[in-house]
Every structure is written in C-alpha cells, then in structure tokens.
Design a protein around this motif. Structure first.
Motif, PDB file in Angstrom:
ATOM      1  N   VAL A  30       6.123 -46.069 -31.830  1.00 11.91           N
ATOM      2  CA  VAL A  30       6.182 -44.703 -32.571  1.00 11.91           C
ATOM      3  C   VAL A  30       5.013 -44.097 -32.163  1.00 11.91           C
ATOM      4  N   VAL A  31       3.785 -44.501 -32.013  1.00 12.25           N
ATOM      5  CA  VAL A  31       2.536 -44.073 -31.739  1.00 12.25           C
ATOM      6  C   VAL A  31       2.684 -43.611 -29.982  1.00 12.25           C
ATOM      7  N   ALA A  32       3.323 -44.709 -29.218  1.00 10.03           N
ATOM      8  CA  ALA A  32       3.291 -44.487 -27.802  1.00 10.03           C
ATOM      9  C   ALA A  32       4.290 -43.114 -27.572  1.00 10.03           C
ATOM     10  N   ASN A  85       4.726 -40.665 -29.595  1.00 12.65           N
ATOM     11  CA  ASN A  85       4.051 -39.464 -30.056  1.00 12.65           C
ATOM     12  C   ASN A  85       2.858 -38.890 -28.800  1.00 12.65           C
ATOM     13  N   LEU A  86       2.415 -39.964 -28.175  1.00 15.27           N
ATOM     14  CA  LEU A  86       1.457 -39.856 -27.215  1.00 15.27           C
ATOM     15  C   LEU A  86       2.157 -38.897 -26.275  1.00 15.27           C
ATOM     16  N   ARG A 144       4.333 -36.653 -26.374  1.00 13.19           N
ATOM     17  CA  ARG A 144       4.765 -35.664 -26.823  1.00 13.19           C
ATOM     18  C   ARG A 144       3.488 -34.388 -26.709  1.00 13.19           C
ATOM     19  N   THR A 167      -5.772 -47.087 -22.924  1.00 12.83           N
ATOM     20  CA  THR A 167      -4.650 -46.890 -23.908  1.00 12.83           C
ATOM     21  C   THR A 167      -3.615 -47.989 -23.681  1.00 12.83           C
TER      22      THR A 167
END
Lengths: 274, 361
Positions: free
Chosen positions: B196-198, B200-201, B203, B237
């Motif tokens: 999910v966070v990847a 988001n990154l 976007r 990251t």
C-alpha cells in the motif's frame, strides 16, 4: 471542481520575472568553439527569437541559460542569480522552464503525470507523508492537479489526459512538452524548435499557444525556430547567431535589413553577376 | 498503448479521479483477494504455509527492488547484500541488545536504507550496466564482512561460513521461527503495508520524480528534480523494504548464514521483477509468487513422475536441481520474448479483452 477559462491561476505563486542578461559568454568543447563572446538581453514579457543556420550555437545558448552547459567565460544574469554557475535543477525555482528540440518527455508516463511532474518544484511534502498519501499528500496533489487542468484546458489536450505519452502523435507530444513547461508556472520559458516537423495547421496552433501564454500569462519567451515566417510574425525581437557569434539583434524588420544576416543566410556576393 | 478503462465512469472531483479503485468491480476484486489472504492459513497445510511465507518475504523484497530497478531505472545486483544487511542487523540487534523483534525489524530496515543510500552514491556518475557492476561491489563487500566479522557467532571452524543463531521472536506466545501460522500473520501484515505505501509513493511527486529519472534524466533535472538526491532517496526507500524482507527472513529462521544472500539471490530477485513486470507493485508480487512456486511445482511434478515408476530411486534428487535451473532460465527467456512487460501485462490484457469484447476495435 469546475475549471473556468476566466480564472487566472497563474497569477498566484508565480516567481518574479526579471530581465535576462547574457554577458559575453564563451563556450567551447575541446577545440570546438560553440559560442564566442555572445551578449544579449531579454526584457520581461517579450518574445525573443534566436535564429541561425544549423550548428550556429542556438541550442548551446539555451543549454547555457538553463544550466545544462556552463560557459567558460561570461555571466548570465537573471535577477541576482548567475545562471552560468547554477545547476539546472535550481532554475525551476526561479521560474525558468524549457522544452527540447527532440522531445524529451517521460514516455512511460501519462500526459497527466508528465504535466504533474512540471509541478514538482511546487510540491514539498516529504517522503513519509507521500508513503501515507491520504491527508496531506493527497491535498497537495489535488491543489496542483487544479493548476495542471488549467494548462490542459489552454492547450486543448483534455482527450489525451490519461494516455501514455509514448503512444501520442508527434504534434501532440510537442504540445504536451509545452504543457509540462507551463505547468511549472514559469516567468521565463525557453522553447527549442517548438514547431519542428509540424504541418501548417499544427504550426498555427502552436503559434497561437505561444502568443496566448505570452500575452495572457505574461511569460517571457525565448524561442529557437527555423520557420522564418513564424519567427518574423510572432517575435518582438530576433537574435541571429552564426558560427557561435551574434551577428545581429533587433526587431524583425531591422534583422531583415541587416547586411550581415543577409550574407549569412543568402551567401556572399563574390563579385559575380547577381 | 491505449488506456482501456471501463467506460461510463464519470468523476466529479479530482479526488475520485485519483482513486486507485474507482469502480465497484475493482473494489470487489480487492475484497476477494483479502478473503483469500485470510482464509489461506486456515486451510493450507504447514508445508504449503511455509511456501506461502517464502513468497510473502520474496514479494516484499521484490517490491523494494522494483522501486529501484523498475521505477527508477537503476540496475542493482546488490539485492543479496541488502537482504543480508537487513537480516544481520535485525539479528544482531536482537542477539546483542535483546531488542523486541518488531523494533529490531524496523531498525534493521533503517540501517539497510542508510547502507543502500551509501551504495547509491556511484549512481551520480554511473548508469546502466556500469552501475550494476558498482552494486556488485556491495555484494562482495558484505559477503566478505559477514564471513570475517567476529561478533557474528562462529559456530563452525574458522574459514567456513559462520552462522548467527537467532533468539526466539514471540508473537502472542508463538515462536515466529516455529509456527508458520504466526509468521504468516506478521509477514502478510507487513506485505500489505509495504504494497500500500509503495503504491501511494507513486501517486505523489516523489514517485513521479523516480519514474522521470528512469525515462529522461536530463529533462527531469531541468524540470526541477534534483536527480542525484532523488536517486539516493530511491536507493534508500528501496533498501528499506529489502532490509525489511531480510529482517523477516532472519525472524523466520533459527539461524542465518551468508549462503542465503549470495549473488544468486540478487539474480533470482531480478528475475522476479522481470517476470512479474518492471515498474509495477502488483507485478512484483506475481513475480515473487511465480519464482518461488516454480521449484515447488516442479518438485511435485517430479514426485508424480517418480511415482509412475519412470525414474529409478535417487534419480529424482539428481535431476531436480537441473530441472529447476532450466525452468527458471526458460521462464525468463519466454517472458523476455513474448511479454517483456511481465505477468502484470498479461493480466491487464486479459481485462482489456473482456472489457472490449465483442467489439475490440
């Protein structure tokens, strides 16, 4: 959120416009002298065209201004900044954008994302908020998306918003590249052959866009172009380069009458019958 | 490439236009996936759950590598080293400082991120294959280091590879290196968060800057992206997630040794993201599943063949490693020839086919 043509989003957040002063710059690559002692100024709000035969140093000139090349001699002053000694990623913060001769778009990104990248310097959220997204980063995305939609509206590229840039026709790619530069909301824009390889209709569109952004948004424009008809029609002043030297600068009419320019373009009369 | 999205979906705000899953069917698919994730540990055997756990760890590592290679375009052969740094720093933090495992995992990942950023410095000057060779240096340096550094418990005679025995990590009373179920819960939560966070990154402007560097670094620079800084952020990251995968490997084991983080592992991970799809988060997961499941499926097929009496006893064990290597190579070659964009492209083509059917023009 409706986008209205009567909104003037570009009036907020635009960096101040300055006079651009190129002072005696010289640039060489090994033994090749690309630019020799060139000086010119560009006033805020004007359209300055740079013309010249192939290899005259026009693109080198733009590359010096936008920090990709660093001239060995001379200064390029924009406000208090010497652009000749500035890395190119600092220029967008001063409000200087450019397009390239051979389209340099991000081919595997959508049109929308290409334009959103133009907003990069206006987006400041750090990586942690980016990873979380919902909340701060999303709000920032929406704010900047609103500006980008104005650019999309101006350039009439709504229908290709979500398409991959690599799949677009050449003329549209040129337009998207102008859009990416505009998305930055620049005070000075450098256009390297914005109309190369276009048909008449596309050229007319592009000329209209250049005049629009100059008159309506008030962006100072420096452009390189080979189509003399377009150059003489839309530019306020024209600078002529030949073999890395500035051989003439002035209004289109002055340049047209300049004997050096005529010699450069039409060749010298060697005393034969004319 | 045409964007084939469902027609008849009209957005009224930028927020809804920017949603990842705007349609009901897409949301339903997410629900199905989550149902599968939740039901799996209750129906799968311990053996299959062990395989699922290796897939989960590999998927986290592959997402990390894809951020660097697929999205930012910086080829790395140092994946094994980054995994090792994650595993050993997590292990050492638990071993010597007796930190609780969740804290050790996060700290281990942070240490790997810093380590990755340092080995990203050559990317200022080096591109493509040259950078790949520079990251190979990371592989060699880490390899030498863990073989020769004293604090890593020497359980074998000197010269031989050393092992670090892991203190037990407890999750609601179950040992993570003993109970596959407990590890599945921890690992799957980590995978969902990472995915999910990847996503988001990518976007946001930071992710876009990564992709811009891959596609056209000079243009990115002129548009205001500090290319060097963002390359280092990409390395950090990426290494953070890879380090997390390494740490999970450590927590999943009773001891860790360097054999599990060799150059072969780096290549295996590159294969995952190529087969799954470069520049895709879901592709990383598909690729990890494919590469990790392939040997298991081969083994089952081999056992079936042996059962038919076509192989003499002992021949299976003799042939299987070769068959695995061959199948692995074949999979990469077939992907490169027939679908260079990987499994994720096959999946999107399939969806597009049904969306356009029967008028696919």
């Amino acid at each position: 959120m409706r986008v209205s043509k009567f909104d003037r989003p570009y009036e907020s957040g635009r960096p101040e416009r300055h006079q651009l002063r190129v002072e005696n710059i010289s640039l060489s690559f090994g033994g090749v002298r690309a630019l020799t002692d060139v000086s010119l100024t560009c006033e805020p709000g004007e359209i300055l065209a740079i013309i010249g035969p192939n290899g005259a140093g026009k693109t080198s000139m733009l590359n010096c201004i936008c920090g990709l090349y660093h001239p060995q001699k001379g200064r390029i002053m924009y406000g208090n900044h010497n652009l000749a000694r500035t890395s190119s990623h600092h220029l967008p913060k001063m409000g200087i954008a450019r397009t390239f001769q051979n389209i340099e778009l991000f081919r595997h990104m959508t049109v929308l994302n290409n334009l959103m990248l133009g907003r990069h310097v206006h987006m400041k959220k750090n990586i942690l908020t980016a990873l979380l997204y919902w909340g701060w980063a999303e709000r920032e995305e929406i704010e900047n998306r609103r500006f980008v939609e104005h650019v999309i509206d101006l350039l009439e590229i709504q229908h290709i918003r979500k398409q991959m840039v690599g799949s677009l026709a050449y003329g549209l790619q040129k337009r998207v590249e102008l859009g990416r530069a505009l998305a930055m909301n620049p005070g000075l824009i450098l256009l390297d052959e914005p109309m190369a390889g276009m048909n008449v209709e596309e050229k007319e569109d592009m000329a209209r866009f250049i005049l629009d952004i100059n008159e309506e948004w008030g962006i100072t424009t420096i452009l390189i172009e080979h189509d003399m008809g377009v150059v003489m029609d839309i530019s306020d002043r024209v600078a002529v380069l030949e073999f890395g030297r500035l051989i003439g600068i002035g209004t289109p009419d002055e340049v047209r009458e300049n004997p050096d320019v005529i010699r450069a373009y039409l060749g010298q009369d060697h005393g034969g019958r004319s | 490439m045409m964007a084939t999205t469902q027609c008849g979906v009209f957005h009224e705000s930028y927020r809804s236009d920017m949603q990842l899953r705007p349609t009901t069917w897409q949301r339903l698919r997410v629900v199905v996936v989550f149902a599968f994730i939740i039901i799996l540990p209750f129906v799968a055997s311990a053996q299959n759950l062990r395989i699922a756990n290796t897939v989960v760890i590999a998927a986290i590592g592959a997402i990390g590598l894809n951020i660097l290679v697929g999205y930012t375009g910086q080829i790395s052969l140092g994946q094994g080293a980054f995994l090792a740094v994650g595993a050993y720093s997590t292990g050492l933090l638990m071993h010597y400082y007796e930190l609780p495992w969740p804290i050790a995992l996060v700290l281990g990942a942070l240490i790997t991120a810093m380590f990755g950023a340092v080995f990203g410095i050559p990317s200022l000057r080096l591109k493509g294959l040259y950078l790949a060779v520079a990251t190979l240096a990371a592989q060699q340096i880490v390899g030498w280091f863990v073989r020769n550094w004293d604090p890593i418990d020497g359980t074998k005679a000197d010269g031989a590879a050393r092992e670090l025995s892991m203190p037990r990590a407890l999750f609601f009373g179950d040992k993570l290196n003993d109970s596959e179920f407990a590890f599945y819960v921890v690992g799957m939560i980590a995978l969902v968060i990472v995915a999910v966070v990847a996503t988001n990154l990518f976007r946001t402007h930071i992710g876009r800057a990564f992709v811009a560097i891959r596609d056209q670094d000079i243009a990115a620079e002129v548009m205001g992206v500090n290319v060097f800084q963002y390359k280092l952020v990409a390395f950090a990251t990426s290494s953070f997630f890879v380090g997390l995968a390494g740490g999970l490997t450590a927590v999943h084991s009773t001891n860790i040794s360097f054999e599990r983080f060799t150059i072969d592992v780096s290549i295996e991970y590159l294969a995952m993201i190529i087969i799954g799809g470069l520049g895709s988060i879901s592709g990383s997961i598909y690729g990890a599943a494919f590469v990790k499941l392939l040997p298991e499926i081969l083994r089952d097929v081999g056992l079936w063949i042996a059962d038919q009496g076509w192989l003499a006893s002992g021949q299976l064990d003799q042939y299987l490693p070769f068959a695995e290597d061959a199948a692995f190579g074949l999979a990469i070659i077939l992907t490169l020839i027939f679908e260079p964009e990987g499994i994720v492209k096959l999946w999107s083509d399939l969806k597009a086919y049904f969306r356009l059917w029967p008028f696919s023009y």
